[in-house]
Design an enzyme around this catalytic site. Sequence first.
Site, PDB file in Angstrom:
ATOM      1  N   SER A  95      36.588  14.546   6.508  1.00  0.00           N
ATOM      2  CA  SER A  95      37.633  14.217   7.483  1.00  0.00           C
ATOM      3  C   SER A  95      38.766  13.408   6.876  1.00  0.00           C
ATOM      4  CB  SER A  95      37.024  13.416   8.631  1.00  0.00           C
ATOM      5  OG  SER A  95      36.596  12.139   8.165  1.00  0.00           O
ATOM      6  N   CYS A 114      -0.208  -2.795  -2.505  1.00  0.00           N
ATOM      7  CA  CYS A 114       1.037  -2.748  -1.737  1.00  0.00           C
ATOM      8  C   CYS A 114       1.115  -3.811  -0.644  1.00  0.00           C
ATOM      9  CB  CYS A 114       1.222  -1.356  -1.159  1.00  0.00           C
ATOM     10  SG  CYS A 114       2.922  -1.030  -0.623  1.00  0.00           S
ATOM     11  N   GLU A 155       0.780   4.036  -5.663  1.00  0.00           N
ATOM     12  CA  GLU A 155      -0.079   4.311  -4.515  1.00  0.00           C
ATOM     13  C   GLU A 155      -0.090   5.811  -4.179  1.00  0.00           C
ATOM     14  OE1 GLU A 155      -0.664   2.350  -0.051  1.00  0.00           O
ATOM     15  OE2 GLU A 155       1.149   1.978  -1.210  1.00  0.00           O
TER      16      GLU A 155
END
Length: 647
Positions: A362, A163, A34
């Site tokens: 972290s 789609c 598309e």
Amino acid sequence: LNQWAMDFDGNLERTLASCKEAKEAGARFRLGPELELSGYTCEDHFLERETTHHSCESLAAVIASGVSDGMLVDVGLPFAHDGVLYNCRALLLDGELLLIRPKTALADDLCYRESRWFTAWTPERLARTQLPPVLAAACGQTSVPFGDALLDVDDATIGLEMCEELFLPTPRHLAQLAAGATLIANGNGSHHELGKQRDRLSRLREATSQTGVYLYSNLLGCDGGRMYFDGGSMVCAHGVLVAMGEQYTMREVQTVVASVELQPAAAAAEASPCLGVAVTASARNESHRLLRAAATDAPYPRLAVPGFALCASAAQVAAAASAPLEWVEPTEAEQLSRAGAVWLWDQLRRSAQRCGFFLAASGGADSSCVAAITALMAKMLAETARGGHGASAQQHVVCELERIAPNCADVCDAAVLCERLLQVSFMGSDHNSPQTRRRALSVAAELHAHLTVVNIEPAAAAVVRTFVDATGTSPKYGKFGGVHHENNLLSQAHGRLRMLTAYMFATAGPWARGDYGTLLVLGSANSDEHNRGYNDRYDCSAADINPIGSADKALVREALRWCADELGAPVLLEVAEATPLSETEPEEEDATDEADMGMSYAMLSRLSSLRKAGRLGPLGAYRELRDGLDPAAEVAMARQGELFYFF
């Protein structure tokens, strides 16, 4: 196709490459994704007339290239008819524009806003449209059919679906099959979701369960926005999958080719008595006949394409059809990890002056997962650079890596590449435990990232000192007698300094290493914590991009376990099992994230799902969760729900 919004030259190049690959493979019909000529995520650029004009220029170049000589070519682009903009497909054959087919159902849910730019066309309506001069000059036509129609070639009838039309309660292909279509072609811009490929395949199998062939083409990669398009282009014939492209690859062009029987065996025998097969009407054929009979009251518009057949020669007719394909669905952890890896690569290579990523590590699950996904990107790139996905992909990836990381010693070595592309920094404070520090450093070492250790305690103390000097007051942590505002000032000073430090290293870190360019800052906040509001503003949520922003904590942990095996990094298993600690205040070795939030991550994930996917408010979530609970547990659950929706 891995396209890029508004990259008209690059999109055209990739479109032509796919057409040439299809032709070299002997294909008679090429279906593209598309809006391939403009890119899908152009957003408000679709409202600019230049976008449509340049797309038409690209289509004219496709016509002039000769790729449609002897091959039906289906290309996606935006096109204006009578001053109204439509999301369209153009069908070409032998340099002639046969039909421009507009989309009849627009996508407006989740990540999509198509009706902001496009108008939906009325199904089964055919008109004519005047061609702009650039197209008229290329194909020698002044006007062409415009609308929803079937194409009748010599040996098949082709239906066109776009789609969203596949995902309607009554998909468009049902009327097309009922009108006699033997092949359905669908060009897509379908984004990645966990398990979505399974749903697509199920729909294609159902669409062809009676009879017929379904071609499904999809975009691949990130074309400029948040979405990742996951490829996976498919061909299904008579309810059976016969071809599927990769969902997670560094290739820009991937041409999926299949040879199919246009009719199932029984129908072929009925149409060709010379085969000598006794014919009996099967249940499938009878069902298809009833569907076609039901459509006779309102004939589907049709366009004849005489002199062209999908089966072009006796040799091709005799060729064996593609064998059934068994598809094994990747785990959700692998889907997240590989989709994130390709998405990060597209973001990096299409960002100006960027030469890698910066991540504040972290030692916890979230930042370790982001580091692992980035290391997986390096591994996939190295595999492609070694030629693991073909010469064309190898040439493309090597060229891109030489531009982004010109000083990399060996782009074929995943460890060397990761050290070049990923800079990790552990920004420690006095509140971090030795275990957290050790895990952060081990993650960087086992993933081969470039590590910098920064002590932000002096900077945090200096920031707090400016407040003390200006106000004459000395804030204290809550456990030492301070009120809520004092506690927040002190604990958040570290997090917000991490943002400043991250962008400082992202800006000048490469320069300090004798390199050039800047780094993209990676975020590491998961969706559960976003939904709960459990993050310091401008801490790990302050970043350029975040590959786990839509993943909950449980999926993050599963991704760590999968990456531990895939990347040979056992420390990721340790991180996945570790209890998440906040470590924002002194003397809180046992202070967990779950205690801070007032609920477990399992409950947080459940509430997030009910709110985002189930679209339930506090009352609806309470009613959904209370079944089977005793009174005390019900009250505790209600309090957790109240906390979740409050924040």
